[in-house]
Enzyme design. Structure first.
Site, mmCIF file in Angstrom:
data_model
loop_
_atom_site.group_PDB
_atom_site.id
_atom_site.type_symbol
_atom_site.label_atom_id
_atom_site.label_comp_id
_atom_site.label_asym_id
_atom_site.label_seq_id
_atom_site.Cartn_x
_atom_site.Cartn_y
_atom_site.Cartn_z
ATOM 1 N N ASN A 1 -2.521 6.921 -11.064
ATOM 2 C CA ASN A 1 -1.815 7.320 -10.034
ATOM 3 C C ASN A 1 -0.877 7.669 -10.440
ATOM 4 O O ASN A 1 0.197 6.985 -10.183
ATOM 5 C CB ASN A 1 -2.010 7.709 -8.461
ATOM 6 C CG ASN A 1 -3.139 8.139 -7.509
ATOM 7 O OD1 ASN A 1 -3.806 8.592 -7.603
ATOM 8 N ND2 ASN A 1 -3.468 7.349 -6.554
ATOM 9 N N ASP B 1 -2.713 -5.022 -3.983
ATOM 10 C CA ASP B 1 -2.542 -4.832 -5.365
ATOM 11 C C ASP B 1 -2.696 -6.030 -6.235
ATOM 12 O O ASP B 1 -3.119 -6.600 -7.167
ATOM 13 C CB ASP B 1 -2.301 -3.824 -6.045
ATOM 14 C CG ASP B 1 -2.697 -2.464 -5.263
ATOM 15 O OD1 ASP B 1 -3.955 -2.755 -4.673
ATOM 16 O OD2 ASP B 1 -2.500 -1.085 -5.027
ATOM 17 N N GLY C 1 -6.365 0.718 -8.649
ATOM 18 C CA GLY C 1 -7.024 0.190 -10.062
ATOM 19 C C GLY C 1 -5.596 -0.457 -11.205
ATOM 20 O O GLY C 1 -5.927 -1.017 -11.504
ATOM 21 N N GLY D 1 8.611 -0.601 -6.162
ATOM 22 C CA GLY D 1 7.251 0.334 -6.018
ATOM 23 C C GLY D 1 6.518 -0.139 -6.431
ATOM 24 O O GLY D 1 6.198 -1.539 -5.697
ATOM 25 N N ASP E 1 2.813 8.033 -8.573
ATOM 26 C CA ASP E 1 3.592 8.338 -7.939
ATOM 27 C C ASP E 1 4.829 8.899 -7.675
ATOM 28 O O ASP E 1 5.370 8.680 -8.301
ATOM 29 C CB ASP E 1 3.796 6.069 -7.127
ATOM 30 C CG ASP E 1 2.220 5.521 -6.635
ATOM 31 O OD1 ASP E 1 1.178 6.609 -7.022
ATOM 32 O OD2 ASP E 1 2.858 4.325 -6.846
ATOM 33 N N THR F 1 -6.774 -10.973 3.568
ATOM 34 C CA THR F 1 -5.073 -10.435 3.884
ATOM 35 C C THR F 1 -4.644 -9.989 4.623
ATOM 36 O O THR F 1 -4.800 -9.270 5.551
ATOM 37 C CB THR F 1 -4.942 -10.224 2.205
ATOM 38 O OG1 THR F 1 -5.363 -8.407 2.616
ATOM 39 C CG2 THR F 1 -5.616 -10.388 1.383
ATOM 40 N N LEU F 2 -3.648 -10.817 6.009
ATOM 41 C CA LEU F 2 -2.861 -11.017 7.119
ATOM 42 C C LEU F 2 -1.609 -10.304 6.745
ATOM 43 O O LEU F 2 -0.921 -10.699 7.806
ATOM 44 C CB LEU F 2 -3.085 -11.960 8.237
ATOM 45 C CG LEU F 2 -4.590 -12.736 7.420
ATOM 46 C CD1 LEU F 2 -5.470 -13.552 8.710
ATOM 47 C CD2 LEU F 2 -5.708 -11.160 8.802
#
Length: 315
Positions: A11, A267, A40, A304, A13, A227-228
């Site tokens: 994408n 990510d 991705g 970012g 952004d 993931t917390l």
């Protein structure tokens, strides 16, 4: 050395930094910036910058966003395989508040046209130590093809089930070896596949036996990493496959960080996890998770998404 093959979205952004996240009817003043993203691509660049030989399979339009994707992949040594689309390259609108929290709206564009045949044709000849990593910003049939191909070849298949509002089938989950939801994604999966309703805000406070039991019901033969955020993460393995760990379930504390922007943290975690698994398959799983946590923490210290991914070494 084994490779990481990421199947997913790119994408462009558009990011607004505001004092607080917008509410309905609000008009806010903020600072604007634009740059590359998409779950991705974020994960592919994280894997590459964490040292792995990385291939990225996606779909791009014929526009400035696509040209940027090709340039950035070349700069970071990512082996790009992009299907051509008449639709525009994907976009995302992101709002980030003063505490680094964010909300995101995605325009899929070309990402929605990634086809299973393209994925199948552009996956390399996978080997047992390769890692296939996918998310849910691409068509589910393309994601399913990637995971099925990886599983058939004996590669390690990781699914980051994001965004949470995408409903996936049990057949797709059957090809997953490692599932990496956050709290919101985890409770959405539980609701769909287990019939269990849990509040996302309560997940971090559940005791280990309860969390482990829920993970085992959701993915009986695979490993789950929840993931917390500031609470770190929770790991659950099938008793028959501990991946070199001493325990079937455990918690890992969050790495300290001077947080600027959490947009790409999940990510960063997934890309670094895949890179570590590909490069050091003999290590215990806990070491891969710790590395991914350190990498993700460093990524939040810069604004970012894709370009905030740190390059090794990660302290």
């Amino acid at each position: 050395m084994a490779r990481v093959c990421v199947i997913g979205s790119f994408n462009l952004d558009h990011v607004w930094r505001v004092p607080a996240l917008p509410q309905a009817g609000a008009t806010l003043a903020g600072r604007y910036a634009t740059g590359p993203g998409g779950k991705g691509f974020n994960q592919a660049i994280a894997a590459a910058r964490a040292g792995a030989d990385t291939r990225f399979i996606c779909a791009l339009g014929d526009d400035a966003g696509a040209r940027l994707a090709r340039e950035l992949c070349a700069n970071d040594g990512i082996d790009l395989h992009a299907a051509a689309s008449a639709a525009p390259t994907g976009t995302a609108g992101i709002y980030v508040d003063a505490e680094g929290r964010n909300c995101i709206v995605i325009g899929a564009g070309a990402n929605a046209e990634l086809a299973p045949a393209w994925v199948s044709a552009h996956l390399p000849e996978l080997i047992a130590d390769d890692v296939v990593l996918a998310q849910l910003e691409s068509p589910l049939d393309a994601v399913a093809q990637a995971l099925a191909s990886g599983a058939a070849a004996g590669a390690v298949c990781i699914l980051n089930p994001a965004p949470a509002n995408v409903a996936i089938s049990q057949i797709l989950l059957d090809h997953v070896h490692i599932l990496t939801p956050n709290e919101t994604e985890f409770v959405a999966l539980l609701n769909r596949h287990v019939g269990e309703r849990v509040d996302a805000d309560a997940v971090a406070g559940l005791d280990q036996p309860r969390l482990h039991a829920l993970c085992r019901t959701l993915l009986p033969e695979g490993s789950v990493i929840i993931t917390l955020g500031a609470s770190g993460c929770f790991v659950s393995h099938a008793n028959s496959h501990l991946r070199g760990d001493e325990h079937a379930c455990y918690r890992i504390s969050a790495e300290p960080a001077h947080v600027v922007d959490t947009t790409g943290a999940g990510d960063a975690f997934n890309g670094a996890l895949a890179a570590s698994l590909a490069q050091r398959p003999q290590r215990a799983f806990i070491e891969h998770v710790r590395f991914a946590g350190r990498y993700a923490a460093r990524s939040t210290e810069h604004a970012g998404a894709a370009l905030a991914m740190p390059k090794l070494p990660v302290a």
